[in-house]
Motif scaffolding. Sequence first.
Motif, PDB file in Angstrom:
ATOM      1  N   GLN A 112       0.773  -1.185   0.053  1.00 32.18           N
ATOM      2  CA  GLN A 112      -0.091   0.195  -0.022  1.00 32.18           C
ATOM      3  C   GLN A 112       0.870   1.279  -0.003  1.00 32.18           C
ATOM      4  N   LEU A 113       0.519   2.185  -0.513  1.00 29.80           N
ATOM      5  CA  LEU A 113       1.228   3.515  -0.611  1.00 29.80           C
ATOM      6  C   LEU A 113       0.318   4.529  -1.446  1.00 29.80           C
ATOM      7  N   ALA A 114       0.646   5.755  -1.043  1.00 33.11           N
ATOM      8  CA  ALA A 114       0.128   6.858  -1.589  1.00 33.11           C
ATOM      9  C   ALA A 114       0.059   7.016  -3.010  1.00 33.11           C
ATOM     10  N   LEU A 115      -0.984   7.041  -3.857  1.00 37.90           N
ATOM     11  CA  LEU A 115      -1.027   7.508  -5.296  1.00 37.90           C
ATOM     12  C   LEU A 115      -1.886   8.462  -5.435  1.00 37.90           C
ATOM     13  N   PRO A 116      -1.534   9.746  -5.166  1.00 39.62           N
ATOM     14  CA  PRO A 116      -2.494  10.922  -5.366  1.00 39.62           C
ATOM     15  C   PRO A 116      -2.955  11.023  -6.832  1.00 39.62           C
ATOM     16  N   GLN A 117      -2.076  10.845  -7.698  1.00 40.03           N
ATOM     17  CA  GLN A 117      -2.115  11.035  -9.140  1.00 40.03           C
ATOM     18  C   GLN A 117      -1.800  10.267 -10.036  1.00 40.03           C
ATOM     19  N   GLN A 118      -2.138  10.270 -11.180  1.00 43.50           N
ATOM     20  CA  GLN A 118      -1.759   9.525 -12.380  1.00 43.50           C
ATOM     21  C   GLN A 118      -0.261   9.357 -12.568  1.00 43.50           C
ATOM     22  N   GLN A 119       0.466  10.364 -12.177  1.00 45.39           N
ATOM     23  CA  GLN A 119       1.951  10.512 -12.647  1.00 45.39           C
ATOM     24  C   GLN A 119       2.665   9.717 -11.430  1.00 45.39           C
ATOM     25  N   ASP A 120       1.972   9.857 -10.397  1.00 50.11           N
ATOM     26  CA  ASP A 120       2.620   9.049  -9.076  1.00 50.11           C
ATOM     27  C   ASP A 120       2.519   7.592  -9.264  1.00 50.11           C
ATOM     28  N   ALA A 121       1.314   7.239 -10.044  1.00 52.09           N
ATOM     29  CA  ALA A 121       1.353   5.717 -10.303  1.00 52.09           C
ATOM     30  C   ALA A 121       2.067   5.412 -11.345  1.00 52.09           C
ATOM     31  N   LEU A 122       2.353   5.962 -12.229  1.00 50.69           N
ATOM     32  CA  LEU A 122       3.230   5.564 -13.483  1.00 50.69           C
ATOM     33  C   LEU A 122       4.961   5.426 -12.726  1.00 50.69           C
ATOM     34  N   LYS A 123       5.023   6.349 -11.968  1.00 49.89           N
ATOM     35  CA  LYS A 123       6.378   6.211 -11.139  1.00 49.89           C
ATOM     36  C   LYS A 123       6.604   5.267 -10.462  1.00 49.89           C
ATOM     37  N   ALA A 124       5.491   4.621  -9.942  1.00 48.15           N
ATOM     38  CA  ALA A 124       5.591   3.691  -8.853  1.00 48.15           C
ATOM     39  C   ALA A 124       5.553   2.495  -9.702  1.00 48.15           C
ATOM     40  N   ALA A 181      -1.164  10.564 -20.904  1.00 47.36           N
ATOM     41  CA  ALA A 181      -0.104  10.704 -19.820  1.00 47.36           C
ATOM     42  C   ALA A 181       0.918   9.697 -19.661  1.00 47.36           C
ATOM     43  N   ALA A 182       0.413   8.416 -20.057  1.00 50.59           N
ATOM     44  CA  ALA A 182       1.144   7.360 -20.022  1.00 50.59           C
ATOM     45  C   ALA A 182       2.365   7.292 -21.180  1.00 50.59           C
ATOM     46  N   ILE A 183       2.043   7.824 -22.017  1.00 47.22           N
ATOM     47  CA  ILE A 183       2.894   7.701 -23.311  1.00 47.22           C
ATOM     48  C   ILE A 183       4.088   8.897 -22.925  1.00 47.22           C
ATOM     49  N   GLU A 184       3.458   9.935 -22.507  1.00 47.36           N
ATOM     50  CA  GLU A 184       4.684  11.222 -22.053  1.00 47.36           C
ATOM     51  C   GLU A 184       5.599  10.555 -21.080  1.00 47.36           C
ATOM     52  N   ALA A 185       5.043   9.871 -20.174  1.00 45.75           N
ATOM     53  CA  ALA A 185       5.671   9.296 -18.849  1.00 45.75           C
ATOM     54  C   ALA A 185       6.718   8.362 -19.502  1.00 45.75           C
ATOM     55  N   VAL A 186       6.476   7.454 -20.462  1.00 44.88           N
ATOM     56  CA  VAL A 186       7.544   6.659 -20.999  1.00 44.88           C
ATOM     57  C   VAL A 186       8.344   7.233 -21.793  1.00 44.88           C
ATOM     58  N   GLN A 187       7.999   8.344 -22.578  1.00 43.28           N
ATOM     59  CA  GLN A 187       9.068   9.070 -23.164  1.00 43.28           C
ATOM     60  C   GLN A 187      10.209   9.673 -22.361  1.00 43.28           C
TER      61      GLN A 187
END
Length: 396
Positions: free
Chosen positions: A62-74, A131-137
């Motif tokens: 369990q961990l804090a995932l306040p936004q999608q960017q946090d989830a992608l980093k996780a 956002a996922a495409i940009e995060a992978v980039q």
Amino acid sequence: MSIATTRHVLCLNSGSSSIKFAVFALGAAGEKKRAEGAAERIGQSVGRLWLRWGEEQAIDRQLALPQQQDALKAVFAALAEARCATPDGVGHRIVSGGPRHQTHCLVDNQVLSDLRASLRFAPLHLPAEIAAIEAVQAVWPHIPQVACFDTAFHQSIPEIASRLPLPRNLWQEGVRKYGFHGLSYEYIVGRLPNHATGKTIIAHLGNGASMAAVHNGQCRDTTMGLTPTGGLVMGTRSGDLDPGVLLYLMEEKGYNAGQLERLLNHLSGLLGISASSGDMQTLLKLRGGDPHAAQAIDIFAYSARKAIGSLMAVLGGLDRLVFTGGIGEHAAAIRWAICRPLLGLGLEIDPVANEDPELRISMPHSPVEILVIPTNEDLMIARHCHRLLPTREHRR
């Protein structure tokens, strides 16, 4: 590098509240899922991240995932922690590419720009997918990415079914039926004998739900339309409505576009009817003592039966009905509620086989074959990504 070389493909299915991922190895030796996992409950007080490597649960916390960017980093951190190889390519489920993109393709700056311009065609899904495409980039700038469109499967729908009864100029602007859940339908067609020879209805029933009429492997019509909001009653989405309802809400209740979007996509469907939950398993547990939950279930099944009848008319009959998706695969009571009243149309469901399905759940003498087949959208993403990835020489 030839296409026969084994490649590792990361598949991402990004939503606003969860990100599902899987890693496949594909090549001459076959197709093997190496890992899978998800970042769940994004935006809630406590999120969850899990990753399974082979048969072993490597990560579950369990961990804090306040936004999608946090989830992608996780997700990226979990893949590194599990020592997953850097992927040769990343494939994304893209719900809609609007009128410009309806076939799977490599992502470049133009594709990304076109997706940003197509937000209104899938406002629930596209922001998270972009956002996922940009995060992978940002993490792997030199790794090719592939957009796998849910609308691609439905390109065989004839114009008589895809044209909406609106002024012709709107058709030219891309206002038409697109259809969704195409990766799921494509997988199911590939699992059927001779690629769905004959007349088939595939029911992808989950929190998002739709059906497709398939003749000899080609889609002829589907229940969703311009966006994934239309068609069947869903978990929190309304499905089809009289357009006058929207005019009433705007004129009499003062709703603006944002309020309508929230109402139709987040507060309606099973949640709206039951006033308690949009989750079918929760409603099935509640229905004995909660008449609103029971009514939501009944309306869902009624909506599905009506869709089956209309798609049978499209096909001119029916050889098989296939259930897939979370509800379609796991909710025996819903399959029964949908099929039992359709006995007069040749659907004879076996009550024993339905409770513990392996494949066929219809009676041996049933004129219409009824099947339950688990879907695998991730595998379809991996296959398309593997097929479209450039060779190493072309990447230089």
